[in-house]
Design a protein around this motif. Structure first.
Motif, PDB file in Angstrom:
ATOM      1  N   MET A   1       0.833  -1.205   0.000  1.00  0.00           N
ATOM      2  CA  MET A   1       0.000   0.000   0.000  1.00  0.00           C
ATOM      3  C   MET A   1       0.866   1.254   0.000  1.00  0.00           C
ATOM      4  N   GLU A   2       1.897   1.190   0.861  1.00  0.00           N
ATOM      5  CA  GLU A   2       2.785   2.344   0.967  1.00  0.00           C
ATOM      6  C   GLU A   2       3.517   2.577  -0.354  1.00  0.00           C
ATOM      7  N   PHE A   3       3.902   1.468  -0.938  1.00  0.00           N
ATOM      8  CA  PHE A   3       4.601   1.542  -2.206  1.00  0.00           C
ATOM      9  C   PHE A   3       3.686   2.122  -3.293  1.00  0.00           C
ATOM     10  N   PHE A   4       2.438   1.647  -3.267  1.00  0.00           N
ATOM     11  CA  PHE A   4       1.444   2.150  -4.223  1.00  0.00           C
ATOM     12  C   PHE A   4       1.307   3.673  -4.096  1.00  0.00           C
ATOM     13  N   LEU A   5       1.179   4.143  -2.838  1.00  0.00           N
ATOM     14  CA  LEU A   5       1.026   5.585  -2.605  1.00  0.00           C
ATOM     15  C   LEU A   5       2.238   6.352  -3.107  1.00  0.00           C
ATOM     16  N   GLU A   6       3.401   5.762  -2.897  1.00  0.00           N
ATOM     17  CA  GLU A   6       4.638   6.426  -3.304  1.00  0.00           C
ATOM     18  C   GLU A   6       4.685   6.587  -4.826  1.00  0.00           C
ATOM     19  N   VAL A   7       4.323   5.504  -5.507  1.00  0.00           N
ATOM     20  CA  VAL A   7       4.296   5.560  -6.970  1.00  0.00           C
ATOM     21  C   VAL A   7       3.255   6.576  -7.440  1.00  0.00           C
ATOM     22  N   LEU A   8       2.081   6.506  -6.800  1.00  0.00           N
ATOM     23  CA  LEU A   8       0.988   7.406  -7.185  1.00  0.00           C
ATOM     24  C   LEU A   8       1.391   8.862  -7.008  1.00  0.00           C
ATOM     25  N   THR A   9       1.949   9.179  -5.827  1.00  0.00           N
ATOM     26  CA  THR A   9       2.314  10.568  -5.556  1.00  0.00           C
ATOM     27  C   THR A   9       3.394  11.043  -6.512  1.00  0.00           C
ATOM     28  N   GLY A  10       4.389  10.158  -6.733  1.00  0.00           N
ATOM     29  CA  GLY A  10       5.442  10.509  -7.678  1.00  0.00           C
ATOM     30  C   GLY A  10       4.851  10.804  -9.054  1.00  0.00           C
ATOM     31  N   GLY A  11       3.913   9.972  -9.442  1.00  0.00           N
ATOM     32  CA  GLY A  11       3.268  10.160 -10.745  1.00  0.00           C
ATOM     33  C   GLY A  11       2.492  11.455 -10.820  1.00  0.00           C
ATOM     34  N   LEU A  12       1.767  11.749  -9.747  1.00  0.00           N
ATOM     35  CA  LEU A  12       0.976  12.986  -9.731  1.00  0.00           C
ATOM     36  C   LEU A  12       1.888  14.205  -9.856  1.00  0.00           C
ATOM     37  N   LEU A  13       2.992  14.175  -9.116  1.00  0.00           N
ATOM     38  CA  LEU A  13       3.917  15.306  -9.167  1.00  0.00           C
ATOM     39  C   LEU A  13       4.491  15.470 -10.566  1.00  0.00           C
ATOM     40  N   ALA A  14       4.893  14.346 -11.157  1.00  0.00           N
ATOM     41  CA  ALA A  14       5.446  14.408 -12.516  1.00  0.00           C
ATOM     42  C   ALA A  14       4.382  14.911 -13.488  1.00  0.00           C
ATOM     43  N   GLY A  15       3.140  14.520 -13.227  1.00  0.00           N
ATOM     44  CA  GLY A  15       2.041  14.925 -14.099  1.00  0.00           C
ATOM     45  C   GLY A  15       1.887  16.421 -14.158  1.00  0.00           C
ATOM     46  N   LEU A  16       2.144  17.096 -13.034  1.00  0.00           N
ATOM     47  CA  LEU A  16       2.012  18.552 -13.024  1.00  0.00           C
ATOM     48  C   LEU A  16       2.988  19.201 -14.003  1.00  0.00           C
ATOM     49  N   MET A  17       4.115  18.523 -14.239  1.00  0.00           N
ATOM     50  CA  MET A  17       5.074  19.042 -15.218  1.00  0.00           C
ATOM     51  C   MET A  17       4.461  19.034 -16.619  1.00  0.00           C
ATOM     52  N   TYR A  18       3.671  17.993 -16.896  1.00  0.00           N
ATOM     53  CA  TYR A  18       2.986  17.946 -18.195  1.00  0.00           C
ATOM     54  C   TYR A  18       1.933  19.062 -18.262  1.00  0.00           C
ATOM     55  N   SER A  19       1.248  19.230 -17.136  1.00  0.00           N
ATOM     56  CA  SER A  19       0.199  20.252 -17.090  1.00  0.00           C
ATOM     57  C   SER A  19       0.767  21.617 -17.451  1.00  0.00           C
ATOM     58  N   LEU A  20       1.959  21.860 -16.935  1.00  0.00           N
ATOM     59  CA  LEU A  20       2.610  23.142 -17.142  1.00  0.00           C
ATOM     60  C   LEU A  20       2.737  23.454 -18.637  1.00  0.00           C
ATOM     61  N   VAL A  21       3.115  22.440 -19.397  1.00  0.00           N
ATOM     62  CA  VAL A  21       3.246  22.640 -20.837  1.00  0.00           C
ATOM     63  C   VAL A  21       1.855  22.792 -21.467  1.00  0.00           C
ATOM     64  N   ALA A  22       0.927  21.961 -20.999  1.00  0.00           N
ATOM     65  CA  ALA A  22      -0.414  21.962 -21.588  1.00  0.00           C
ATOM     66  C   ALA A  22      -1.114  23.311 -21.387  1.00  0.00           C
ATOM     67  N   ILE A  23      -0.868  23.953 -20.246  1.00  0.00           N
ATOM     68  CA  ILE A  23      -1.533  25.235 -19.964  1.00  0.00           C
ATOM     69  C   ILE A  23      -1.223  26.269 -21.043  1.00  0.00           C
ATOM     70  N   GLY A  24       0.018  26.242 -21.523  1.00  0.00           N
ATOM     71  CA  GLY A  24       0.408  27.176 -22.584  1.00  0.00           C
ATOM     72  C   GLY A  24      -0.488  27.021 -23.811  1.00  0.00           C
ATOM     73  N   PHE A  25      -0.794  25.765 -24.148  1.00  0.00           N
ATOM     74  CA  PHE A  25      -1.673  25.515 -25.292  1.00  0.00           C
ATOM     75  C   PHE A  25      -3.084  26.018 -25.027  1.00  0.00           C
ATOM     76  N   VAL A  26      -3.545  25.703 -23.800  1.00  0.00           N
ATOM     77  CA  VAL A  26      -4.926  26.051 -23.455  1.00  0.00           C
ATOM     78  C   VAL A  26      -5.148  27.560 -23.591  1.00  0.00           C
ATOM     79  N   LEU A  27      -4.191  28.338 -23.092  1.00  0.00           N
ATOM     80  CA  LEU A  27      -4.331  29.797 -23.131  1.00  0.00           C
ATOM     81  C   LEU A  27      -4.576  30.283 -24.547  1.00  0.00           C
ATOM     82  N   ILE A  28      -3.735  29.832 -25.446  1.00  0.00           N
ATOM     83  CA  ILE A  28      -3.831  30.330 -26.818  1.00  0.00           C
ATOM     84  C   ILE A  28      -5.047  29.750 -27.532  1.00  0.00           C
TER      85      ILE A  28
END
Lengths: 293, 383, 257
Positions: A1-28
């Motif tokens: 369970m702990e391992f699952f959470l660790e992977v999940l959280t790591g993934g969520l954090l990395a996902g925000l990096m994708y969001s950052l790029v995507a926001i630029g597209f959304v604006l325009i």
């Protein structure tokens, strides 16, 4: 369970990096109804400018300010040279224009700063940090926080100010926007400048992670599934889309990888996006079906 | 008790709970609140205004308006001076309004806006005093006896005098035209009205904490008895919607605890809810039927309450409803049952109407109007 | 005729790729009057409105507005000068609520800066209350209170026309340009809209230039009628004068009767 959470959280954090790029597209996309192919080049251009200044001994914040001004100047030039002559043309024309624009920006970047790979050190260690029993990357935490602040700033700007309501008006009906005295050109310039700023932040964070090089402009490829899932018109959607992609690709890598072979991370987001296209073409938060080009 | 009059009760609340909200009304999209104390002081000004116009004991103030706070305040001011308020039902047809105005030949009229002012001027004596609420379209009217409510308030200083109303006097008079084109009247005396209000307050255990919506006051006897009178007896808050068209949205925003509705009100609300329900035999339809079953177990009822009943009650602004009253003609059994499944137990309150025929107006040809007949029938049946 | 006219068109000509849309048109619109532009389809009525509020720039001629002369008018400039308009095919922000649409009409009246607005400091709060107040007054004036929070795209056509008028009125215009405000409406809706237009003129003193095909409505509503045919002016006067003019009957009225 702990391992699952660790992977999940790591993934969520990395996902925000994708969001950052995507926001630029959304604006325009919101402002001019066009998928800005040049967003990736803008990410690269800003990161390259910043790192080159830094390497020439310019202090960090001065480099940041100069790069930001460069991006604003770029937005101004794009509005003047590309957008203004193309008012009221079909979106496909504008899309083709951004395609051309991406080559010009990359060409200029190469001519100005050369083609070699630069390392970028933001002074944040990538050492893991233990929080609540989970090992999380400090760098991921930092970029997540940055993304959070950026989104807060953008939502204040676009929800609470006249610029925001003008932007929505322009996106909805240009003729009507003109009739109530909204300056179309000014709104476009502001939006491209803000997209440039978002590109700069994304460029720095991605540049620090991957090194500043020409393949940096390919991070936009990761933004595509995010946009498809979150919708092209919603900043909130870009965030949620990023989180979904980030979390699912890491979980898939860890839990499905051993079964169907590694490297899932690279293609899983696209499969997910494809499924989304079948079920909900406008994305979770999208307002309407996008025009396919 | 000699002081058992509407104005005396108003004074009572202004002294024991001066800061509590007496009225709330929506204007230009914003709810405005008025405390009992400020209500009393505004009525004090109105008393002065009416007095200066020559209004006195036994005079009648005719009110030609949709429900709005100005009409209520002016009614109380008229009663303060020992006069009678005569609100005409805003849903009356034009020729009935004309007939009533000609019959009453009023000296004092409160007219809502341009349309009502036109009706008044066309059917009244030369020296009629008209106070209006909305000035739109009225700038070109030359009559000097035409005065704007807000403007009158602005130029009149605060004043305070004791009410001269007496318990046995008539406070309200309702007029209507029946099927034979006769004018009929029903009088409501201060003490009777308050007695009936108290009856409701005790029976339904109303307190000063109720929030009541005044969507149709006060041109119907039921609303005088079961909304206006309890308001002054229990001292709760009366809420006026922005206008008749927004009342459903306003009710939703407000979530009143007390609603005094007619059959039409409840039937409209029922259809609003039914629109939201899924088709009976679909999957969601079956789920809803399952969740609404009255004999279900605890889990079923829990599910039904949170997933179906509550959201549906929100749709019609009945999320906080405690006392849903039905006034006038009865509701069909299946409608009553429908509201019951939503946990809304409608109580019927009604009393024998006591219309007195006043005149035969054969000289004026009026088209016979059926709904007046129907209503009269129903009142007799209900009694 | 002592006061200067609010709007004065002097010898306006406009062509699209060599095709003449408007030829040498001059007329004046007095302060506070309702002026109707009539004429068959393709007579250049809409083009003329577009010239007045700066969507098109005329090839020749001058536009006099409020005592100033312009060779061409920019859209933004027209809005700043107090010219508001509605469109033949409703141009509303369909994805926004009625209230937000009306608020966009207040766009030019906002005084606070975007930084103040973003952080809700300084003039922003007072500004927001003022704009909301004004917008609500217009909403009440046009009796669209009950649809205040409805998304415009979901409303019926006649109501959308009213919302568009509301947005135009929210800018407190001196000159209101209405392009077929009653197109596609039934008799009842038309008389309602006419009443709103008359009320607007009376209550706010707004000058109105409108395009309308329903001759009955035009004659009842306007103080002044200008008749166009094939981009040329063929009649100009009071409704009665225009009705009697032989050129007008030949060009327009005759064909519809």
């Amino acid at each position: 369970m702990e391992f699952f959470l660790e992977v999940l959280t790591g993934g969520l954090l990395a996902g925000l990096m994708y969001s950052l790029v995507a926001i630029g597209f959304v604006l325009i996309y919101k402002a001019s109804g066009v998928f800005n192919f040049a967003q990736g080049s803008m990410v690269l251009f800003s990161a390259l400018t910043f790192v080159s200044l830094l390497e020439r001994g310019v202090p960090f914040w001065v480099s940041f300010a100069v790069t930001l001004l460069t991006m604003i100047a770029l937005a101004w030039a794009i509005e003047r040279v590309v957008l203004r002559p193309l008012v009221n043309r079909p979106p496909i024309t504008l899309f083709m224009a951004t395609l051309g624009l991406s080559y010009i920006i990359e060409g200029v970047a190469q001519a100005m700063w050369g083609a070699q790979v630069h390392g970028l050190e933001l002074g944040i260690s990538d050492a893991p940090l233990e929080i609540g029993g989970m090992l999380l990357s400090q760098f991921d935490l930092f970029s997540a926080a940055t993304a959070g602040i950026l989104v807060l700033f953008l939502s204040l700007l676009f929800n609470k100010t006249r610029i925001g309501i003008s932007l929505r008006a322009v996106a909805d009906d240009q003729l009507a926007a003109l009739a109530v005295g909204i300056k179309l050109q000014r709104i476009w310039m502001i939006v491209w400048a803000v997209a440039g700023f978002v590109g700069l932040v994304a460029g720095l964070l991605w540049g620090a992670r991957l090194g500043v090089q020409f393949s940096l402009s390919l991070v936009v490829l990761k933004a595509l599934p995010v946009l498809i899932i979150g919708g092209f018109t919603s900043i909130g959607g870009a965030i949620v889309g990023g989180l979904i992609i980030g979390a699912s690709e890491k979980l898939a890598e860890v839990y499905l990888g051993p079964i169907i072979g590694g490297g899932i991370e690279n293609w899983f987001p696209y499969v997910l996006a494809l499924l989304f296209l079948l079920v909900r073409p406008a994305g979770i938060f999208g307002e309407r079906a996008i025009e396919r080009v | 008790m000699a002081n058992d009059t509407l104005p005396h009760w108003l004074i009572h609340h202004a002294s024991i709970q001066p800061k509590r909200v007496a009225l709330r009304h929506k204007h230009l999209g914003i709810w405005h609140e008025q405390s009992w104390k400020s209500l009393r002081s505004e009525i004090g000004q109105l008393v002065d205004i009416l007095d200066k116009l020559g209004f006195g004991r036994g005079d009648t103030l005719v009110l030609l308006t949709h429900p709005r706070r100005e009409a209520l305040l002016l009614s109380l001011a008229a009663q303060w001076l020992g006069g009678i308020a005569a609100p005409l039902d805003p849903s009356l047809e034009d020729d009935h309004v004309a007939l009533l105005l000609r019959y009453l030949n009023p000296v004092f009229v409160f007219a809502e806006g341009q349309r009502q002012v036109d009706q008044t001027l066309a059917n009244s004596r030369q020296d009629v005093n008209v106070i209006y609420a909305e000035d739109r379209g009225l700038s070109a009217y030359p009559q000097t006896a035409l005065q704007h409510y807000a403007e009158l308030l602005r130029i009149t200083p605060a004043a305070s005098r004791a009410p001269v109303a007496e318990a046995g006097q008539s406070a309200f008079a309702l007029y209507r035209v029946n099927g034979e084109r006769n004018v009929q009247v029903e009088h409501f005396h201060h003490d009777e009205l308050l007695e009936e209000g108290r009856h409701l307050v005790f029976a339904e255990r109303l307190s000063q904490h109720e929030e009541a919506l005044a969507a149709r006051v006060f041109a119907a006897s039921g609303h005088l008895r079961y909304l206006l009178s309890p308001w002054l007896t229990a001292g709760f808050t009366l809420n006026f919607p922005e206008n008749i068209a927004t009342r459903d949205a306003d009710r939703r925003e407000l979530g009143p605890t007390l609603v005094a509705g007619t059959r039409e009100t409840y039937q409209r609300l029922e259809s609003l809810v039914r629109e939201r329900l899924p088709v009976p035999n679909s999957l969601t339809g079956r789920l809803v039927t399952y969740a609404l079953r009255a004999d279900g177990d605890v889990f079923q009822r829990f599910l039904g309450y949170w997933l179906v009943k509550r959201p549906l009650r929100d749709v019609i602004g009945f999320s906080r409803i405690r006392v849903p009253l039905l006034i006038g003609p009865a509701l069909p059994v299946d409608s009553l049952q429908f509201f019951k499944t939503l946990g809304i137990h409608i109580r019927t309150w009604d009393k024998v109407a006591n219309w007195r025929t006043l005149s035969t107006t054969t000289s004026r040809q009026l088209p016979s109007v059926h709904d007046t007949d129907v209503e009269a029938d129903n009142i007799t049946k209900a009694s | 005729m002592g006061a200067t006219p609010l709007l004065e068109l002097q010898r306006i000509s406009l062509s699209f790729k060599g095709v003449k849309a408007i030829t040498d048109i001059s007329f004046t619109v007095e302060q506070g009057e309702i002026c109707a532009l009539i004429g068959p389809n393709g007579a250049g009525k809409s083009s003329l409105l577009n010239v007045i509020n700066g969507v098109y720039q005329p090839d020749q001629g001058l536009i006099g507005f409020n005592g100033q002369r312009y060779q061409k008018m920019q859209s933004h400039q027209a809005a700043v000068q107090g010219i508001a308009r509605t469109f033949q095919n409703i141009a509303l922000f369909k994805g926004m609520s009625v209230l937000d649409n009306v608020l966009t009409g207040r766009n030019l009246k906002v005084k606070s800066s975007w930084i103040e607005q973003a952080f809700h400091i300084g003039r922003a709060l007072a500004d927001e209350i003022k704009q909301r107040q004004k917008a609500e007054e217009i909403i009440d004036f046009l009796r669209i209170n009950q649809w205040r929070n409805s998304i415009v795209g979901t409303l019926p056509y006649g109501l959308q026309k009213r919302v568009e008028l509301a947005r135009a009125l929210a800018s407190e215009p001196r000159l209101l340009l209405l392009d077929e405000p009653m197109a596609g409406m039934n008799r009842e809706e038309k008389s309602e809209m006419s009443a709103f237009i008359l009320d607007t003129q009376r209550e706010f003193g707004t000058t109105v230039v409108l395009i309308e095909h329903d001759i009955g409505v035009v004659m009842g509503l306007s103080d002044h009628v200008v008749v166009l045919d094939y981009g040329k002016k063929v009649g100009d006067g009071t409704p009665d004068e225009v009705r009697k003019s032989p050129e007008v009957i030949a060009a327009y009225l005759g064909t519809t009767h």
